[in-house]
Motif scaffolding. Structure first.
Motif, PDB file in Angstrom:
ATOM      1  N   PRO A  57     -31.015  31.517  59.562  1.00 12.61           N
ATOM      2  CA  PRO A  57     -30.926  32.937  59.915  1.00 12.61           C
ATOM      3  C   PRO A  57     -29.837  33.638  59.118  1.00 12.61           C
ATOM      4  CG  PRO A  57     -31.122  31.576  61.888  1.00 12.61           C
ATOM      5  CD  PRO A  57     -30.917  30.633  60.738  1.00 12.61           C
ATOM      6  N   GLY A  58     -30.147  34.824  58.646  1.00  8.94           N
ATOM      7  CA  GLY A  58     -29.174  35.588  57.873  1.00  8.94           C
ATOM      8  C   GLY A  58     -29.217  35.310  56.390  1.00  8.94           C
ATOM      9  N   ALA A  59     -30.140  34.438  55.960  1.00  5.94           N
ATOM     10  CA  ALA A  59     -30.210  34.101  54.533  1.00  5.94           C
ATOM     11  C   ALA A  59     -30.875  35.203  53.718  1.00  5.94           C
ATOM     12  CB  ALA A  59     -30.968  32.785  54.349  1.00  5.94           C
ATOM     13  N   GLY A  60     -31.532  36.131  54.387  1.00  4.15           N
ATOM     14  CA  GLY A  60     -32.169  37.239  53.674  1.00  4.15           C
ATOM     15  C   GLY A  60     -33.629  36.989  53.344  1.00  4.15           C
ATOM     16  N   LYS A  61     -34.299  36.200  54.176  1.00  6.97           N
ATOM     17  CA  LYS A  61     -35.700  35.846  53.896  1.00  6.97           C
ATOM     18  C   LYS A  61     -36.601  37.079  53.860  1.00  6.97           C
ATOM     19  CE  LYS A  61     -35.946  33.042  57.424  1.00  6.97           C
ATOM     20  NZ  LYS A  61     -34.536  33.063  57.870  1.00  6.97           N
ATOM     21  N   SER A  62     -36.478  37.937  54.861  1.00  8.91           N
ATOM     22  CA  SER A  62     -37.365  39.093  54.960  1.00  8.91           C
ATOM     23  C   SER A  62     -37.192  40.048  53.784  1.00  8.91           C
ATOM     24  CB  SER A  62     -37.119  39.835  56.276  1.00  8.91           C
ATOM     25  OG  SER A  62     -37.429  39.009  57.379  1.00  8.91           O
ATOM     26  N   THR A  63     -35.956  40.228  53.371  1.00  8.84           N
ATOM     27  CA  THR A  63     -35.693  41.111  52.232  1.00  8.84           C
ATOM     28  C   THR A  63     -36.302  40.540  50.966  1.00  8.84           C
ATOM     29  OG1 THR A  63     -33.603  41.800  53.238  1.00  8.84           O
ATOM     30  CG2 THR A  63     -33.892  42.278  50.906  1.00  8.84           C
ATOM     31  N   LEU A  64     -36.164  39.241  50.767  1.00  9.18           N
ATOM     32  CA  LEU A  64     -36.731  38.610  49.583  1.00  9.18           C
ATOM     33  C   LEU A  64     -38.259  38.687  49.614  1.00  9.18           C
ATOM     34  CD1 LEU A  64     -36.262  37.047  46.968  1.00  9.18           C
ATOM     35  CD2 LEU A  64     -36.361  34.931  48.293  1.00  9.18           C
ATOM     36  N   VAL A  65     -38.843  38.431  50.777  1.00 10.56           N
ATOM     37  CA  VAL A  65     -40.297  38.508  50.909  1.00 10.56           C
ATOM     38  C   VAL A  65     -40.784  39.911  50.548  1.00 10.56           C
ATOM     39  CG1 VAL A  65     -42.204  38.493  52.573  1.00 10.56           C
ATOM     40  CG2 VAL A  65     -40.526  36.638  52.582  1.00 10.56           C
ATOM     41  N   ASP A  66     -40.071  40.908  50.992  1.00 15.55           N
ATOM     42  CA  ASP A  66     -40.417  42.303  50.692  1.00 15.55           C
ATOM     43  C   ASP A  66     -40.442  42.533  49.181  1.00 15.55           C
ATOM     44  OD1 ASP A  66     -40.830  45.067  50.973  1.00 15.55           O
ATOM     45  OD2 ASP A  66     -38.669  45.454  50.968  1.00 15.55           O
ATOM     46  N   LYS A  67     -39.407  42.061  48.500  1.00 17.54           N
ATOM     47  CA  LYS A  67     -39.314  42.261  47.046  1.00 17.54           C
ATOM     48  C   LYS A  67     -40.375  41.460  46.305  1.00 17.54           C
ATOM     49  CE  LYS A  67     -35.700  44.940  47.390  1.00 17.54           C
ATOM     50  NZ  LYS A  67     -35.831  46.395  47.162  1.00 17.54           N
ATOM     51  N   VAL A  68     -40.646  40.255  46.780  1.00 18.62           N
ATOM     52  CA  VAL A  68     -41.663  39.409  46.136  1.00 18.62           C
ATOM     53  C   VAL A  68     -43.039  40.055  46.277  1.00 18.62           C
ATOM     54  CG1 VAL A  68     -42.895  37.212  46.319  1.00 18.62           C
ATOM     55  CG2 VAL A  68     -40.399  37.242  46.337  1.00 18.62           C
ATOM     56  N   ALA A  69     -43.342  40.547  47.476  1.00 14.99           N
ATOM     57  CA  ALA A  69     -44.627  41.211  47.694  1.00 14.99           C
ATOM     58  C   ALA A  69     -44.771  42.428  46.783  1.00 14.99           C
ATOM     59  CB  ALA A  69     -44.762  41.626  49.160  1.00 14.99           C
ATOM     60  N   ASN A  70     -43.703  43.184  46.645  1.00 14.93           N
ATOM     61  CA  ASN A  70     -43.716  44.352  45.785  1.00 14.93           C
ATOM     62  C   ASN A  70     -43.969  43.958  44.336  1.00 14.93           C
ATOM     63  OD1 ASN A  70     -43.257  47.278  45.438  1.00 14.93           O
ATOM     64  ND2 ASN A  70     -41.446  46.646  44.296  1.00 14.93           N
ATOM     65  N   TYR A  71     -43.371  42.862  43.898  1.00 12.49           N
ATOM     66  CA  TYR A  71     -43.545  42.364  42.525  1.00 12.49           C
ATOM     67  C   TYR A  71     -45.004  41.982  42.288  1.00 12.49           C
ATOM     68  CZ  TYR A  71     -42.433  39.826  38.206  1.00 12.49           C
ATOM     69  OH  TYR A  71     -42.385  39.403  36.896  1.00 12.49           O
ATOM     70  N   TYR A  72     -45.580  41.253  43.245  1.00 12.45           N
ATOM     71  CA  TYR A  72     -46.982  40.860  43.103  1.00 12.45           C
ATOM     72  C   TYR A  72     -47.893  42.082  43.034  1.00 12.45           C
ATOM     73  CZ  TYR A  72     -46.019  35.898  44.026  1.00 12.45           C
ATOM     74  OH  TYR A  72     -45.576  34.597  43.940  1.00 12.45           O
ATOM     75  N   ARG A  73     -47.599  43.092  43.823  1.00  9.20           N
ATOM     76  CA  ARG A  73     -48.418  44.299  43.810  1.00  9.20           C
ATOM     77  C   ARG A  73     -48.341  44.990  42.460  1.00  9.20           C
ATOM     78  NH1 ARG A  73     -51.915  45.217  44.687  1.00  9.20           N
ATOM     79  NH2 ARG A  73     -51.985  47.398  45.331  1.00  9.20           N
ATOM     80  N   GLU A  74     -47.159  44.973  41.852  1.00 11.84           N
ATOM     81  CA  GLU A  74     -47.018  45.573  40.530  1.00 11.84           C
ATOM     82  C   GLU A  74     -47.833  44.813  39.491  1.00 11.84           C
ATOM     83  OE1 GLU A  74     -42.836  45.695  39.769  1.00 11.84           O
ATOM     84  OE2 GLU A  74     -42.508  47.485  41.015  1.00 11.84           O
ATOM     85  N   ARG A  75     -48.092  43.530  39.759  1.00 15.28           N
ATOM     86  CA  ARG A  75     -48.938  42.735  38.872  1.00 15.28           C
ATOM     87  C   ARG A  75     -50.417  42.909  39.196  1.00 15.28           C
ATOM     88  NH1 ARG A  75     -46.445  36.707  38.086  1.00 15.28           N
ATOM     89  NH2 ARG A  75     -47.918  36.285  39.799  1.00 15.28           N
ATOM     90  N   GLY A  76     -50.720  43.688  40.214  1.00 17.20           N
ATOM     91  CA  GLY A  76     -52.098  43.939  40.575  1.00 17.20           C
ATOM     92  C   GLY A  76     -52.688  42.940  41.544  1.00 17.20           C
ATOM     93  N   GLU A  77     -51.836  42.115  42.171  1.00 18.61           N
ATOM     94  CA  GLU A  77     -52.313  41.101  43.108  1.00 18.61           C
ATOM     95  C   GLU A  77     -52.144  41.592  44.545  1.00 18.61           C
ATOM     96  OE1 GLU A  77     -51.231  36.944  40.943  1.00 18.61           O
ATOM     97  OE2 GLU A  77     -49.589  38.374  41.178  1.00 18.61           O
ATOM     98  N   THR A  78     -53.062  41.168  45.403  1.00 15.95           N
ATOM     99  CA  THR A  78     -52.989  41.525  46.813  1.00 15.95           C
ATOM    100  C   THR A  78     -52.193  40.466  47.571  1.00 15.95           C
ATOM    101  OG1 THR A  78     -55.099  40.440  47.262  1.00 15.95           O
ATOM    102  CG2 THR A  78     -55.150  42.793  46.740  1.00 15.95           C
TER     103      THR A  78
END
Length: 332
Positions: A57-78
């Protein structure tokens, strides 16, 4: 399968997010007919890449997941995200509920986020989670991210769901790194030292590097004995997720690992192992239900306990008596 479920399945396969949400709700609540739904979904799965992200807890998982999802979307992936939250002791539902954690992707229909309850399962992963992953896969999501609560010995359950497992470690103290010796070290395909701008990040990287080098080879899944060429030492990536720093490097590692899994046949081995674990889990679930039904027919557990307490019988004899009718049905 009922006409309603048939229509729901058709809508899901047709790319309707409302149907996807309804199917996952039925799965999570174990509503009547959910098994038939999941069975029908299975034929349409096998194309998504599944990524597990865990850490203390507190490692920042949710924030990283948010950024990773955004990166994939920029690549055109769902993207589909399942975030496992601690179970409420009162309702069994997710304590954090449908909290808004995907700030960068609000309004993007191609990022489907679902918060689910751990329901007390070890490692925070339940059978319902595996079934929800199937729903996202059948829907056509390119990437599925499973974010789990906590970290520790029981967190190894995530390995049964994900192709690639990332373990996040905060830099604040060495205690979190030392905790990895409890067993989570063995499941990590990549370590992420998040919040790398804080004091202690260098020490965390150093400690992790030492521990990775001490690791006794690469863990082999149940069906991976014949795989050759899979030689992977978990890299350590430093990120500052809130600023998006290091996310590109993290994605590159995920891609590299998935490519290796595919080229060596390890991906198929891990998938077969996942199915073996799922079959066992379902059999245990069904067997427990049969046993519970037999106990109820004998007056309930309280009556059996009382007989043992009064020394009229013993636990082993009770177990034999309860299981015998079930064994007889199987052997007939």
């Amino acid at each position: 399968m009922s006409a309603t479920h048939t229509d729901l399945l058709a809508d899901l396969l047709d790319g309707k997010h409302r149907a996807l949400a309804r199917v996952i709700t039925k799965i999570e609540n174990r509503e009547p007919g959910y098994r038939e739904l999941v069975s029908e979904l299975h034929t349409h799965t096998g194309d998504a890449e599944i990524i597990g992200i865990t850490g203390s807890p507190g490692a920042g998982k949710s924030t990283l997941v948010d950024k990773v999802a955004n990166y994939y979307r920029e690549r055109g992936e769902t993207v589909g995200v399942i975030a496992i939250d601690p179970s409420s002791p009162f309702t069994g539902g997710a304590v954090l509920g449908d909290r808004i954690r995907m700030a960068s992707n609000v309004g993007d229909m191609d990022v489907f986020f679902r918060s689910m309850s751990a329901r007390g399962s070890l490692g925070g992963l339940s059978t319902a989670t595996s079934d929800a992953v199937k729903a996202l896969d059948a829907f056509g999501k390119d990437k599925i991210i499973v974010e789990t609560v906590g970290a520790g010995q029981n967190e190894i359950d995530i390995v049964k769901t994900a192709d690639t497992v990332a373990v996040l470690v905060p830099p604040e103290s060495g205690d979190n790194v030392q905790m990895l010796k409890a067993g989570i070290l063995e499941i990590a395909d990549v370590f992420v030292v998040n919040k790398a701008d804080l004091p202690g990040a260098d020490r965390a990287v150093s400690d992790l590097t030492e521990m990775v080098h001490m690791r006794d080879g690469t863990p082999t899944p149940e069906f991976g004995d014949d795989v050759e060429g899979y030689d992977w030492e978990p890299p350590i990536v430093e990120t500052i997720a809130k600023d998006g720093e290091g996310v590109t490097e993290f994605i590159e590692v995920l891609d590299e690992h998935h490519d290796l899994l595919e080229s060596t046949g390890m991906l198929d081995a891990k998938t077969r192992t996942r199915y073996a674990e799922e079959i066992r889990a379902l059999l245990r679930e069904d067997a427990n239900r049969l046993v519970a039904s037999e106990i109820k027919s004998r007056g309930g557990i309280a009556e059996l306990v009382e007989a043992v307490f009064e020394r009229e019988t013993d636990p082993y004899s009770v177990a034999d008596e309860v299981i015998t009718p079930i064994e007889d049905c199987i052997h007939d």
